[in-house]
Design a protein around this motif. Sequence first.
Motif, short mmCIF file in Angstrom:
data_model
loop_
_atom_site.label_atom_id
_atom_site.label_comp_id
_atom_site.label_asym_id
_atom_site.label_seq_id
_atom_site.Cartn_x
_atom_site.Cartn_y
_atom_site.Cartn_z
N ALA A 94 44.12 40.40 38.36
CA ALA A 94 44.32 39.26 39.42
C ALA A 94 45.20 40.25 40.49
O ALA A 94 45.11 39.93 41.68
CB ALA A 94 45.12 38.35 38.79
N ARG A 112 43.19 29.75 35.69
CA ARG A 112 42.65 28.87 37.02
C ARG A 112 43.36 27.86 37.17
O ARG A 112 43.77 27.42 38.40
CB ARG A 112 41.26 28.19 36.43
N ILE A 116 44.84 31.12 39.77
CA ILE A 116 44.11 32.62 39.56
C ILE A 116 42.81 32.25 39.17
O ILE A 116 42.18 31.71 38.41
CB ILE A 116 44.50 33.47 38.34
N ASP A 117 41.83 32.64 40.49
CA ASP A 117 40.40 32.43 40.41
C ASP A 117 39.76 33.62 39.91
O ASP A 117 39.37 34.61 40.43
CB ASP A 117 39.98 32.01 41.89
N LEU A 118 39.16 33.28 38.64
CA LEU A 118 38.39 34.33 37.92
C LEU A 118 37.00 33.95 37.46
O LEU A 118 36.56 32.73 37.64
CB LEU A 118 39.03 34.53 36.59
N THR A 230 37.56 38.88 39.22
CA THR A 230 38.09 37.84 40.34
C THR A 230 36.93 37.29 41.33
O THR A 230 35.99 38.18 41.47
CB THR A 230 39.31 38.47 41.04
N LYS A 231 37.11 36.10 41.57
CA LYS A 231 35.93 35.34 42.63
C LYS A 231 36.08 36.40 43.78
O LYS A 231 34.96 36.77 44.32
CB LYS A 231 36.78 34.13 42.93
#
Length: 339
Positions: A94, A112, A116-118, A230-231
């Motif tokens: 991240a 999430r 935290i966008d994974l 990560t996104k």
Amino acid sequence: MEIVKWKQKGVLASMLAMSLMLAACGGENASNTESETASTESKTEDVKLVLNWFPKSQHGGVYSAVEENAFEENGLNVEVEPGGPQVSPIQIVAAGDAQFGLAHADQMLIARNQGIDLVAVAATMQGSPQAFMFHKGEGIQDFEDLNGREVFVQPGITYWDFLKSKYDLSKVTELGYNGQHVNFIDNKTSVTQSFLTSEPFFMEQENVPVETLLVSESGYDPYNVVLFVTKDYLESNKETVQKFVASYVEGWESYEDSAGTINEVIVEENPNIELEALNFETETQHDYVYGMDAAEHGIGYMTQERWDTLKNQLLDIGLLEEDFETSDMFTTEFLPEHH
């Protein structure tokens, strides 16, 4: 004087033109080689993968992909960073200090919830080999049989929260799990958290007969050792992700046959583990990696149904604050087609 200067200029110009022509003709091969070198260098990309624990058989596919040059052939130079109790692959990825990480699916969902966008791109294990281990003959058949016993469990571990919400475990004496088993061995009625793929082997070495109760029997069964990015990274580096996932799956495919050799490499990376323990882990994790849904759909496979089930379980016990679409959190688009 002006004429002489002009002549000198003319001679210099001619010599310069001639030398440029010679360089163009005679140096053609050199310049080609230089451009080839430059293009080769530009094709190799440095990326880092953070493991979810110290090197073990659950990372066999990673070390196989490194040893058998699967990453290299796909233009990747991969640095593998070991995990451990003080290492959070989710935080490291991240923060942008690594591009790829390994974590369990429930850890990703909780991240999430923390903003935290994974995105999961491959599930190494189709289920969870997490289990409770107890001394043989203690007659533990179900989770409520843990009542009246001392249970060594890591504080805040997600599946324990789930079990306490589903079963009455009010008569359990909780003790902090620290990875050591001396107290468990001494207390014949106690129970400890474990991985089916490792702790039973260590007990066998100590001549302590044990049995296990899989956490998944409660219905709580997250994907384990999930490869994620990560996104943001995924959106701007799809080609790199594609190469990495292809190499990762290839590594796991070859590990099935070359585990004996690769486990020797893992021992070099992690001298605190014995080769016999790795071989035991390889054998007991086999169905989790190559069986279940992977047998039909290939290594790394994931379904929205499984992600939704897990998300709903975490919502029910209050570990997630808001609902969301799990389709944002995983993708199978980079997995190779399974024949």
